[in-house]
Scaffold this active site. Structure first.
Site, PDB file in Angstrom:
ATOM      1  N   GLY A  72       0.811  -1.209   0.000  1.00 41.15           N
ATOM      2  CA  GLY A  72       0.000   0.000   0.000  1.00 41.15           C
ATOM      3  C   GLY A  72       0.847   1.263   0.000  1.00 41.15           C
ATOM      4  O   GLY A  72       0.520   2.243  -0.683  1.00 41.15           O
ATOM      5  N   ASN A 150      -6.908   4.454   9.387  1.00 44.83           N
ATOM      6  CA  ASN A 150      -6.325   3.262  10.011  1.00 44.83           C
ATOM      7  C   ASN A 150      -6.395   3.299  11.536  1.00 44.83           C
ATOM      8  O   ASN A 150      -6.481   2.258  12.182  1.00 44.83           O
ATOM      9  CB  ASN A 150      -4.870   3.090   9.563  1.00 44.83           C
ATOM     10  CG  ASN A 150      -4.047   4.352   9.680  1.00 44.83           C
ATOM     11  OD1 ASN A 150      -4.452   5.429   9.209  1.00 44.83           O
ATOM     12  ND2 ASN A 150      -2.902   4.252  10.314  1.00 44.83           N
ATOM     13  N   GLN A 178      -7.639   0.443   4.352  1.00 38.44           N
ATOM     14  CA  GLN A 178      -8.385  -0.059   5.511  1.00 38.44           C
ATOM     15  C   GLN A 178      -9.833  -0.372   5.169  1.00 38.44           C
ATOM     16  O   GLN A 178     -10.522  -1.057   5.939  1.00 38.44           O
ATOM     17  CB  GLN A 178      -8.331   0.945   6.667  1.00 38.44           C
ATOM     18  CG  GLN A 178      -6.951   1.092   7.289  1.00 38.44           C
ATOM     19  CD  GLN A 178      -6.460  -0.162   8.002  1.00 38.44           C
ATOM     20  OE1 GLN A 178      -7.226  -1.080   8.298  1.00 38.44           O
ATOM     21  NE2 GLN A 178      -5.162  -0.219   8.273  1.00 38.44           N
ATOM     22  N   HIS A 203      -2.378  -7.614   2.619  1.00 39.65           N
ATOM     23  CA  HIS A 203      -2.165  -8.170   3.965  1.00 39.65           C
ATOM     24  C   HIS A 203      -3.143  -7.629   5.007  1.00 39.65           C
ATOM     25  O   HIS A 203      -3.105  -8.054   6.155  1.00 39.65           O
ATOM     26  CB  HIS A 203      -0.709  -7.988   4.420  1.00 39.65           C
ATOM     27  CG  HIS A 203      -0.361  -6.607   4.891  1.00 39.65           C
ATOM     28  ND1 HIS A 203      -0.289  -6.271   6.220  1.00 39.65           N
ATOM     29  CD2 HIS A 203      -0.067  -5.479   4.218  1.00 39.65           C
ATOM     30  CE1 HIS A 203       0.067  -4.995   6.337  1.00 39.65           C
ATOM     31  NE2 HIS A 203       0.205  -4.498   5.132  1.00 39.65           N
ATOM     32  N   THR A 239      10.208  -8.019 -11.493  1.00 41.95           N
ATOM     33  CA  THR A 239       9.626  -9.354 -11.560  1.00 41.95           C
ATOM     34  C   THR A 239       8.390  -9.426 -10.655  1.00 41.95           C
ATOM     35  O   THR A 239       8.468  -9.078  -9.483  1.00 41.95           O
ATOM     36  CB  THR A 239      10.662 -10.397 -11.091  1.00 41.95           C
ATOM     37  OG1 THR A 239      11.786 -10.339 -11.963  1.00 41.95           O
ATOM     38  CG2 THR A 239      10.081 -11.796 -11.098  1.00 41.95           C
ATOM     39  N   CYS A 325       1.466   1.011  11.862  1.00 49.94           N
ATOM     40  CA  CYS A 325       2.273   0.817  10.655  1.00 49.94           C
ATOM     41  C   CYS A 325       3.560   1.606  10.699  1.00 49.94           C
ATOM     42  O   CYS A 325       4.465   1.364   9.921  1.00 49.94           O
ATOM     43  CB  CYS A 325       1.506   1.244   9.416  1.00 49.94           C
ATOM     44  SG  CYS A 325       0.016   0.322   9.195  1.00 49.94           S
TER      45      CYS A 325
END
Lengths: 385, 385
Positions: A72, A150, A178, A203, A239, A325
């Site tokens: 995010g 959040n 969120q 996640h 990748t 976070c």
């Protein structure tokens, strides 16, 4: 063995069993580079394509509108910096309660000649209509207002804000990290109201860390943060993290199918939790606003949040103080400061965020542990006084 | 069932069993956000810290010199753009055979007022000493020369180049993504010679996709590509991809312990492969230069590389044409163009990159399939003529 009750779902979530099972073959069997033109590469590409469809379907978007990123924070930086890099410096508007991964790139633009307007919020954490109007009067080129906060869980009426912003012809972005999995999200409808980009992350919804997406109206021109092999339509080279993207797709499908039931269940648990907290004299932040069904952000006057979290952790409950976070920072939360909460009370802030394995028993156990802890801490304070 | 022989280890590698087992608990048990201050957060942080020590140990670096990113492309962009963002526009020097994730950010700087010098290479793909000297005469602020090329496997003498660059007081970076696990790497020694940063990546050495590192001399000032919560000393914000980082650590430990044995074994296989290719009339690119022990890049005159790869894939061998990391591009490889290979021959380029499960039998099987395929393709060409 280590198994405290987990009440920190806004920080991150356990990977769902169905997600982990879907990912596993991509580690050591279908392990190809999705750009390779052989059987292993095609199998990996198929995994990414399927996930792109799943993420798009859960969000009401078209698969070609999904730009996969590593998280995010990357997706928010990609929008803010990537869009700004295609423009002459002008005006950027963000709310005062954005996550640091929107605020910091916006402040970096301000150091590079942009004018930054941080929209004020009211005491419940909602964007103030008059300050939003004042911001629009400055004719911004970029606006970013998060869908749900959040820390507080407070939900902004993004559709209404975007509709009002349409006349200023800005690009309107919303950090929906969120909101995903907790509120219905329909990019097609939001796009019709003038929302041009959304950030979502794996996640936070039972998917793995390492995958996220910027959902992007294709009229928005962006310069990539990561240039190279030209992956993701040139917007994000590198990748593809195939197992994580595959897991993100499955998690989106699962979240969409469970959303209504989960929201109802969590809202019920939250009500019980808040009744218990009120009985213990807690202040609940943002209580008057519409909030995510799973989030309670509270303080007990005179009790330090970090101390409380540490004590509650020993009692077997994992909760957060301030924003989980970000790295260690001693100042009170910028979200509560923007809501004009007194610093003494803000330093007491504790967040409980419920999720799949939260039950009434666990909520009651937490309330009991909190009462005990509060009694002990206040006793110590009285002794020290 | 899908199990062709995998000869594309430079594109990506299967995740090692020991790596997957180490990662698994971090999905659904130790799933915390490493920034959270509770039991789940501490378990995640411990995983990241351990991995940081493992990566550092494998590279001869200090753990505080490791900046985790989501991939090699991100790490290369972080160095090039992040260092440039701390300077007034000046001169940047990169080799003509860099991966697009170094070349493209360097070219972007050139569009923003920097002067870009792309150092020429000789017919074997080695940086030309006289052109490197000419580049240094321009007093560059930034130099980036890859340690080993992803297509040819050609190794540059980074220590010698960095020593010569020291007088120009630039920051010297090397993309070591293809070198890790295939050549000994000692950042402390390289740093003494004047190398200030190295990029390494997990998924090239049996680790998972989604983790990589910029190994960074702390004197180098960088602005982050991804700003936010201040993770990784403020150089790379975003929730750490804990399982991937844990896997990267274990893969580094494993690679370091196996390096000498693997290199010897792969060099032997490669010699057998090259003898067989020579017998079939192949040109081997970079053969006169020092190369990675596992990489053979060749062409059969008059046979198109893409066609050959597709045919060989059907015969059960996964190999690459041109650079496998980049998206579909029909032009001949920029690496071969820089080596002055004729476009007709360059379009025939096929890369075989060996690895853990490569054996003599498989190499012989491949040579047999190649001979058959070549016969068939030449037969078709003769019919069409």
């Amino acid at each position: 063995m280590f198994a405290p009750v987990y009440f920190d779902y806004n920080a991150t979530t356990p990977v769902l069993d169905c997600v982990r099972e879907a990912m596993l073959p991509y580690f050591s069997q279908r392990y190809g580079n999705a750009s390779s033109r052989h059987e292993y590469g095609r199998a990996a590409r198929l995994g990414v394509d399927t996930a792109r469809q799943q993420v798009a379907a859960a969000l009401g978007a078209h698969p070609t509108e999904i730009v996969f990123t590593s998280g995010g924070s990357e997706a928010n930086n990609l929008f803010v910096r990537g869009a700004a890099a295609c423009m002459k410096p002008g005006v950027i508007v963000v709310s005062a309660v954005e996550h640091p991964c929107v605020r910091e790139p916006a402040r970096e633009l301000a150091r590079q000649g942009w004018s930054l307007h941080e929209i004020a919020v009211d005491g419940a954490g909602r964007v103030k209509a008059d300050d939003f109007a004042a911001a629009l009067d400055k004719r911004p080129q970029l606006v970013s207002v998060m869908l749900a906060n959040n820390e507080t869980g407070v939900v902004q009426d993004i559709a209404a804000l975007a509709l009002r912003a349409q006349s200023s012809r800005c690009w309107f972005h919303s950090d929906a990290v969120q909101a995903l999995g907790k509120l219905p999200l329909d990019f097609r409808r939001l796009n019709g109201d003038g929302v041009h980009a959304l950030t979502v992350s794996s996640h936070k919804i039972g998917g793995p860390k390492g995958a996220a997406a910027l959902v992007l109206d294709k009229r928005v021109e962006l310069k990539p943060l990561i240039a190279g092999g030209g992956h993701e339509r040139g917007l994000r080279s590198g990748t593809e993290n195939v197992p994580a993207i595959v897991g993100f797709g499955v998690a989106c499908e699962w979240a969409a199918s469970r959303l209504a039931d989960d929201a109802r269940r969590l809202r019920g648990l939250r009500a019980a939790l808040e009744r218990g907290l009120a009985a213990q004299g807690a202040t609940i932040f943002g209580a008057e606003a519409e909030r995510l069904p799973n989030t309670v952000y509270f303080a007990l006057s005179g009790v330090d949040g970090d101390t409380l979290v540490a004590q509650i952790d020993r009692a077997g409950y994992a909760v957060a103080s301030g924003a989980a976070c970000s790295s260690a920072k001693p100042e009170p939360s910028h979200v509560l400061t923007a809501m004009d909460v007194a610093p003494e009370l803000a330093r007491g802030a504790v967040r409980v965020s419920l999720g799949a394995d939260s039950t009434e028993d666990r909520v009651n156990g937490f309330l009991h542990a909190l009462a005990e802890t509060q009694r002990r801490l206040r006793g110590l304070a009285a002794l020290a006084a």
